[in-house]
Design an enzyme around this catalytic site. Structure first.
Site, PDB file in Angstrom:
ATOM      1  N   VAL A  10       0.847  -1.193   0.000  1.00  0.00           N
ATOM      2  CA  VAL A  10       0.000   0.000   0.000  1.00  0.00           C
ATOM      3  C   VAL A  10       0.885   1.245   0.000  1.00  0.00           C
ATOM      4  CG1 VAL A  10      -1.736   1.309   1.272  1.00  0.00           C
ATOM      5  CG2 VAL A  10      -1.877  -1.190   1.192  1.00  0.00           C
ATOM      6  N   GLN A  42       8.504  15.930 -12.958  1.00  0.00           N
ATOM      7  CA  GLN A  42       7.294  15.786 -13.760  1.00  0.00           C
ATOM      8  C   GLN A  42       7.112  16.973 -14.693  1.00  0.00           C
ATOM      9  OE1 GLN A  42       5.071  13.370 -13.996  1.00  0.00           O
ATOM     10  NE2 GLN A  42       3.274  14.333 -14.884  1.00  0.00           N
ATOM     11  N   HIS A  99       4.585   3.639 -18.604  1.00  0.00           N
ATOM     12  CA  HIS A  99       4.384   4.477 -19.792  1.00  0.00           C
ATOM     13  C   HIS A  99       5.366   5.644 -19.887  1.00  0.00           C
ATOM     14  CE1 HIS A  99       2.404   7.219 -16.990  1.00  0.00           C
ATOM     15  NE2 HIS A  99       2.322   8.109 -17.952  1.00  0.00           N
ATOM     16  N   HIS A 139       9.621   9.902 -26.389  1.00  0.00           N
ATOM     17  CA  HIS A 139       9.827   9.183 -25.128  1.00  0.00           C
ATOM     18  C   HIS A 139       9.021   7.882 -25.055  1.00  0.00           C
ATOM     19  CE1 HIS A 139       6.064  11.239 -23.857  1.00  0.00           C
ATOM     20  NE2 HIS A 139       5.934  10.207 -23.063  1.00  0.00           N
ATOM     21  N   LYS A 219      -3.870  11.325 -18.069  1.00  0.00           N
ATOM     22  CA  LYS A 219      -4.324  12.707 -17.901  1.00  0.00           C
ATOM     23  C   LYS A 219      -5.022  12.892 -16.547  1.00  0.00           C
ATOM     24  CE  LYS A 219      -5.397  15.146 -21.621  1.00  0.00           C
ATOM     25  NZ  LYS A 219      -4.949  13.961 -22.321  1.00  0.00           N
ATOM     26  N   TYR A 281       2.556  25.234 -17.765  1.00  0.00           N
ATOM     27  CA  TYR A 281       3.356  24.544 -18.780  1.00  0.00           C
ATOM     28  C   TYR A 281       3.922  25.511 -19.821  1.00  0.00           C
ATOM     29  CZ  TYR A 281       0.481  20.614 -17.016  1.00  0.00           C
ATOM     30  OH  TYR A 281      -0.178  19.707 -16.233  1.00  0.00           O
ATOM     31  N   LYS A 284       5.549  32.057 -19.602  1.00  0.00           N
ATOM     32  CA  LYS A 284       6.600  32.702 -20.404  1.00  0.00           C
ATOM     33  C   LYS A 284       7.989  32.510 -19.787  1.00  0.00           C
ATOM     34  CE  LYS A 284       5.679  37.180 -18.261  1.00  0.00           C
ATOM     35  NZ  LYS A 284       4.763  38.312 -18.303  1.00  0.00           N
ATOM     36  N   LYS A 362      14.906  38.800 -21.220  1.00  0.00           N
ATOM     37  CA  LYS A 362      13.638  39.480 -21.000  1.00  0.00           C
ATOM     38  C   LYS A 362      12.588  39.002 -22.005  1.00  0.00           C
ATOM     39  CE  LYS A 362      15.069  42.071 -17.632  1.00  0.00           C
ATOM     40  NZ  LYS A 362      14.585  41.838 -16.238  1.00  0.00           N
TER      41      LYS A 362
END
Length: 414
Positions: A10, A42, A99, A139, A219, A281, A284, A362
């Protein structure tokens, strides 16, 4: 198949609570090849923007394996006519667990940015064959290669047979769930392109990596896990999805479906995905740091040697050709460069030191194309040409990001 109760373990997870895993999964987890995932972030460089984004591919992979088992067992219990076997459930769990075995340093930065940059360099140098190879490597391919290496290196095939798996058929099934049809050239001409399971069990291929609409347990886990660590709200309820999921026949093919009243929950899933892309993700500063790290790896490539099988040495961009070498390639390459006193790594070390001290380029501005972009490479090239009229080419970079709500989910009354 009968197993002793104490063979199960567990895991207490902040996302899914107490996760009970099959003993064969534990044997895979307890290998150096899987433990490697503890050292691969991750969200890659997002950790330099969001201090909470410290989670790794290790816990994500365990979470996906758990959810894969949960939904497969739920479908089997509610719809015994599907004839889902214990072998099917175990294979789906192994696919979920393995995976992401093929991810390189900083996850998608490796095959999504560093290898394409290296491919471009190889092509400029006239090595078209190697350039194409690097450009096309993903990957998922690495995950299948690492899985084969993991099983062979740790002598697990006999153990898998002891747990009732039929290796020739089931290993094909596991690989197909990770990367799609094994023979992609033949698959285009075949109605049913898979070898591992027959057409009647098509729905099993949608559980771990859904190539049709993106609704899968991979997902489910990363949306919940990433939102938790980033401090971003996630309104999608994957537990509710699994409660209402049923397998239905649509146009002669078995699919995992949900009732129409649950469509809002699916909308929330794609909306959460979009928010994570927009706020994390594709942030900027994250994108700038991503390109800085990729550039550092590019400059360090020929000067870092990784020992593989039979004592052969590999570079950062060739390590994935030998799984023994690739097992040693993780995010730790960042510290390896930073802490090195090698003259050859001076440029790479300077870039990474700038990342740590926040001396980053910048952000000048952004624009949104008025129409859907068909050729990103041409668009970026055109922008570079235009900007080069006002700035030296070495003083700026043009970065393209794709932001959408994911694959379309088709609605059909059944």
């Amino acid at each position: 198949m009968h197993y002793q109760e104490e063979q199960y373990k567990v895991f207490n997870d902040p996302i899914h609570g107490h996760m009970e895993l099959h003993p064969l999964l534990i044997k895979i987890i307890d290998t150096p090849q899987f433990q490697r995932l503890r050292n691969i972030k991750q969200l890659g460089s997002a950790y330099f923007v969001y201090p909470g984004a410290s989670h790794n591919r290790f816990e994500h992979s365990i979470g996906v394996a758990y959810l894969a088992g949960q939904i497969t067992e739920a479908l089997s219990s509610r719809q015994p006519e599907l004839k889902i076997t214990a072998r099917d459930i175990l294979c789906v769990q192994i696919a979920g667990l393995c995976h992401d075995l093929g991810h390189g340093p900083f996850s998608h930065l490796f095959d999504g940015l560093f290898l394409p940059k290296m491919a471009e360099k190889k092509m400029k140098d006239g090595d078209t064959e190697e350039g194409e190879k690097l450009k096309n490597w993903k990957h998922e391919q690495g995950s299948c290669d690492m899985l084969d290496y993991l099983l062979d290196k740790n002598k697990l095939p006999p153990v898998m047979e002891q747990y009732g798996l039929q290796l020739e058929e089931d290993l094909d099934f596991i690989r197909e769930m990770i990367s799609g049809p094994l023979d992609t050239d033949k698959a285009k001409d075949q109605e049913w392109p898979y070898k591992g399971r027959e057409k009647e069990k098509a729905f099993l291929y949608d559980i771990v990596s859904n190539k049709r609409n993106g609704v899968d347990v991979d997902k489910f886990d990363y949306l919940a896990r990433d939102s938790y660590h980033l401090g971003i709200q996630n309104n999608f309820d994957h537990c509710r999805f699994m409660k209402f999921a049923r397998v239905c026949e649509v146009n002669g093919r078995q699919y995992i479906c949900i009732r129409d009243k649950e469509i809002d929950n699916i909308y929330d899933m794609f909306h959460t995905r979009h928010c994570l892309h927009r706020r994390a993700y594709q942030h900027k500063v994250n994108k700038i740091i991503e390109h800085m790290i990729a550039e550092a790896l590019l400059k360090a490539d020929g000067h870092i040697k990784i020992e593989g099988s039979n004592g052969e040495m590999f570079t950062l961009s060739t390590a994935m050709n030998d799984m023994e070498a690739y097992t040693k390639l993780t995010d730790n390459v960042f510290e390896q460069i930073i802490n090195s006193s090698s003259v050859e790594l001076t440029e790479a070390r300077k870039i990474l030191q700038d990342v740590l001290s926040r001396k980053i380029p910048k952000f000048l501005g952004e624009t949104k194309p008025k129409e859907a972009v068909k050729d990103w490479e041409k668009l970026i090239s055109d922008w570079k040409t235009m900007l080069a009229q006002h700035l030296p080419p070495e003083d700026f970079a043009v970065i393209g990001t794709k932001m959408d709500y994911g694959t379309h989910v088709f609605l059909q009354q059944v």
